[in-house]
Design an enzyme around this catalytic site. Structure first.
Site, PDB file in Angstrom:
ATOM      1  N   ARG A 110       0.865  -1.175   0.000  1.00  0.00           N
ATOM      2  CA  ARG A 110       0.000   0.000   0.000  1.00  0.00           C
ATOM      3  C   ARG A 110       0.909   1.235   0.000  1.00  0.00           C
ATOM      4  O   ARG A 110       1.974   1.222   0.618  1.00  0.00           O
ATOM      5  CB  ARG A 110      -0.910   0.049   1.230  1.00  0.00           C
ATOM      6  CG  ARG A 110      -2.061  -0.951   1.175  1.00  0.00           C
ATOM      7  CD  ARG A 110      -3.106  -0.548   0.137  1.00  0.00           C
ATOM      8  NE  ARG A 110      -4.186  -1.519   0.012  1.00  0.00           N
ATOM      9  CZ  ARG A 110      -4.162  -2.571  -0.816  1.00  0.00           C
ATOM     10  NH1 ARG A 110      -3.119  -2.796  -1.572  1.00  0.00           N
ATOM     11  NH2 ARG A 110      -5.193  -3.387  -0.885  1.00  0.00           N
ATOM     12  N   HIS A 154      -1.849   0.794  -9.743  1.00  0.00           N
ATOM     13  CA  HIS A 154      -2.449  -0.163  -8.799  1.00  0.00           C
ATOM     14  C   HIS A 154      -3.120  -1.318  -9.534  1.00  0.00           C
ATOM     15  O   HIS A 154      -4.307  -1.590  -9.346  1.00  0.00           O
ATOM     16  CB  HIS A 154      -3.455   0.547  -7.870  1.00  0.00           C
ATOM     17  CG  HIS A 154      -3.672  -0.209  -6.586  1.00  0.00           C
ATOM     18  ND1 HIS A 154      -4.084   0.371  -5.417  1.00  0.00           N
ATOM     19  CD2 HIS A 154      -3.532  -1.532  -6.281  1.00  0.00           C
ATOM     20  CE1 HIS A 154      -4.180  -0.536  -4.453  1.00  0.00           C
ATOM     21  NE2 HIS A 154      -3.852  -1.700  -4.961  1.00  0.00           N
ATOM     22  N   GLU A 168      -3.819   7.789  -4.223  1.00  0.00           N
ATOM     23  CA  GLU A 168      -4.173   7.428  -5.597  1.00  0.00           C
ATOM     24  C   GLU A 168      -5.462   8.130  -6.030  1.00  0.00           C
ATOM     25  O   GLU A 168      -6.375   8.297  -5.221  1.00  0.00           O
ATOM     26  CB  GLU A 168      -4.359   5.901  -5.674  1.00  0.00           C
ATOM     27  CG  GLU A 168      -3.060   5.160  -5.388  1.00  0.00           C
ATOM     28  CD  GLU A 168      -3.260   3.670  -5.149  1.00  0.00           C
ATOM     29  OE1 GLU A 168      -2.307   3.045  -4.685  1.00  0.00           O
ATOM     30  OE2 GLU A 168      -4.360   3.156  -5.421  1.00  0.00           O
TER      31      GLU A 168
END
Lengths: 378, 314
Positions: free
Chosen positions: A296, A343, A325
């Site tokens: 993460r 991602h 993000e």
């Protein structure tokens, strides 16, 4: 004639049920109703069944609560998340405030399906006395109040190892890309520069590099197994030393960084791991060091990492995740020793369908009183 | 040894190599000499060694023009730019750089597979161009478990197999003759291999027999979901056929480190998202290029000191 009408109705009824896979439940329900009140004629029983029971059938189903939209479902399509044992109840589709929505529907909410961004807190669980299971689409369970679940006897199931292969593959892909400048030189060729400007600068050899895995869970293990085949040495840091693992263990991430050339972040984001990778750790990793993050974004102090990259304190980075993000620090865009991805480490149809099988398998097992497929147990 | 003339026939591939050669010999850089014929006439007597690489070596014509040539030392493992028959005839020694580059080339082959299947380069461009702010990237396809077919099971082919096995990829191969000590599935023809794998890798030497080993028939057998990886030589592949197959969707994708006419790459490929194009960087790491250079220089020194060559081919 009445028998014919009955038969027609019954046939229509069964056809409708078969199409929706609810045949068994509804036929049982008809029989039950007929037995309860023998004065009711068969025809009226059937009519009742057709008009109310079937329509109610779905409404009678136990509900699986979804608090926020789940991208895994959106990507493959809701038709792939259909069951004849339960229906999904989307809190986000309602205009009611959440607490009111939950209180209204609580009698029928038997299960919760949560993604990584949906906190399942004691407050929420308190409003849902009928919940027996929490199923997550994530491997990590940081968003779930596990002690509260334990106290309530609520089972918890996570994404098990469905993502491990794809995420590990992606981590290795990012690492080779950074070291061998794959994306950078692909861009160089596509711009026609190979013919005009000559050879691209040399990369760095992967074989023999010391890899430090941060978090040796399913994903960390899968990364280690792959990189061993490239002639890399593996060491790790985890919450606890793993008893049957031969890789060297380091007590702290800093010590790990000081003794390896590449750090691969494979752990979950928790209060303990937030900003765990900071300037100190990156300095220990050193000027030839490379960091790969498929965990993460917030595990790394992004500001400090960017500064280290700008100042050449580390040699490069492969990043699939970021603190905020889809915002990515613009300083990274100018760097050719950095590989960025949006991602997507789990973004394959194989992973998404494997997740679907696991999620639906867990829920159907729960509603059939069978053991869960990926129950989380301490 | 300073009076020994060494002719470097390729564009200088590496500053360290040039530096080490200039320390020991009189180095002539053929590539930058404007009047090559005149130069050869004037200097042929002093030239006793040639250093080449994948782009230029020693063909029959050059060998003929160098009466005192004793050794060709190649900065590569591939020997396709050297006329071995002519060297054998003249008693000229030949050396190359095996083993030191095996790992790098195999690493890159896997890197290409991952980059093509998981669209790494596209993903990186997606982020840098700001498109991520407008929406998610798309799903790609899983690499683990895909079947890998290898043409040529030498040092590099075996190294690729070992790595792919760590991703649970079933391995199959084709070589001129089946290898008895190998556990992978053998196919007697390239077409059969292509029809039975999802990722086909070219890892054999370039010879008369293997030129255009990847042709239309093989490409069609590999198919719209298949991926071709070439870390061998450009001429292994019928390039126009490959380009049209990719553009038309008859081939699923390609990861290419080598091309027919380097550094020129067919421009039709530049707009495709299912290809990765690299500028012949298979052995392109600082660590490996130094080891290769040390081998080239070491072989030349050994020869001129009448010691056994380090990595002789002839």
């Amino acid at each position: 004639m009445q028998t014919d009408t009955n038969m027609c109705v019954l046939l229509k009824y069964i056809t409708w049920q078969n199409r929706h896979g609810f045949a068994e439940e509804c036929l049982v329900s008809i029989k039950r109703k007929g037995k309860k009140n023998p004065l009711l004629s068969r025809a009226s029983v059937l009519k009742m069944a057709v008009s109310t029971d079937c329509h109610k059938a779905q409404q009678d189903f136990p509900k699986v609560l979804i608090l926020k939209p789940i991208s895994f479902i959106a990507h493959v399509g809701e038709q792939h998340y259909a069951s004849n044992k339960f229906t999904f109840l989307k809190a986000y589709d309602s205009s009611l405030p959440l607490h009111q929505f939950l209180s209204t529907h609580s009698p029928s909410i038997k299960a919760i399906l949560a993604s990584v961004g949906t906190p399942i807190t004691a407050d929420i669980l308190q409003l849902l006395p009928e919940v027996g299971v929490v199923v997550t689409t994530s491997v990590g369970l940081n968003q779930v109040d596990l002690p509260e679940c334990r106290r309530r006897g609520i089972k918890v199931a996570n994404a098990g190892s469905v993502f491990s292969d794809d995420v590990a593959d992606f981590a290795v892909g990012l690492l080779i890309d950074v070291l061998r400048k794959v994306s950078a030189s692909d861009g160089y060729v596509r711009k026609g520069l190979w013919a005009t400007k000559g050879d691209y600068p040399l990369g760095s050899k992967l074989g023999g590099k010391r890899i430090g895995i941060v978090g040796l869970g399913n994903i960390g293990f899968a990364v280690a197994k792959r990189l061993e085949a490239f002639g890399c040495g593996i060491s790790y840091n985890s919450r606890k030393r793993k008893p049957h693992v031969s890789y060297p263990f380091y007590e702290s991430v800093c010590e790990l960084a000081a003794n390896c050339d590449v750090l691969v972040i494979c752990c979950e984001l928790t209060d303990q791991t937030r900003h765990m990778i900071n300037k100190e750790v990156l300095s220990a990793l050193g000027k030839q060091g490379v960091i790969v993050n498929i965990g993460r974004g917030a595990i790394i102090n992004e500001k400090e990492m960017v500064q280290c990259l700008v100042q050449g304190e580390i040699a490069g980075a492969g990043l699939d995740v970021f603190e905020n993000e889809p915002d990515v620090p613009v300083e990274l865009f100018a760097m050719d020793n950095v590989v960025l991805s949006p991602h997507v480490a789990v973004f394959t149809p194989e992973s998404f369908l494997d997740l679907r099988d696991l999620v639906m398998g867990n829920l159907e097992a729960f509603f059939s009183n069978k053991p869960l497929l990926s129950e989380y147990g301490d | 040894m300073e009076s020994i003339g060494v002719l470097m026939t390729c564009p200088p591939p590496d500053p360290y190599l040039v530096e080490q050669l200039e320390k020991r010999f009189t180095l002539f850089k053929f590539h930058s000499i404007p009047d090559k014929a005149h130069f050869l006439n004037s200097n042929k007597a002093s030239i006793r060694a040639v250093v080449g690489n994948a782009s230029a070596g020693a063909d029959a014509q050059l060998i003929h023009q160098l009466p005192n040539l004793e050794i060709v030392s190649s900065f590569s493992v591939g020997l396709d730019k050297i006329d071995l028959a002519k060297c054998r005839e003249r008693g000229i020694r030949v050396t190359n750089t095996p083993d030191v580059l095996t790992d790098d080339v195999a690493d890159l082959a896997i890197g290409l597979m991952l980059a093509v299947l998981r669209r790494l380069c596209q993903s990186d461009r997606y982020v840098r161009s700001g498109q991520w702010k407008r929406g998610d990237f798309k799903l790609t396809t899983k690499f683990t478990g895909k079947s890998v077919g290898i043409i040529g099971l030498g040092r590099i082919g075996l190294a690729i197999a070992k790595r792919a096995e760590a991703f649970s990829c079933p391995i199959s191969y084709h070589t001129r003759t089946e290898k008895s000590d190998v556990k992978y599935k053998y196919y007697p023809s390239v077409v059969e291999l292509a029809a039975n794998c999802q990722i086909l890798v070219v890892a054999c030497a370039l010879t008369e027999e293997t030129r255009h080993i990847i042709n239309r028939e093989v490409i069609n057998a590999l198919g719209p979901k298949g991926v071709l990886i070439n870390i061998g030589r450009g001429p292994h592949v019928d390039e126009p056929e490959l380009v049209s197959a990719l553009v038309e969707g008859r081939l699923g994708g390609a990861g290419l480190d080598v091309f027919q006419d380097e550094p020129n790459v067919p421009e039709e490929l530049f707009g495709l998202e299912n290809v990765v194009l690299l500028p012949h960087v298979g052995s392109g790491t600082m660590e490996t290029r130094k080891e290769m250079a040390d081998l080239v220089v070491g072989n030349l020194e050994a020869h001129f000191l009448n010691k056994p060559l380090l990595t002789p081919v002839l």
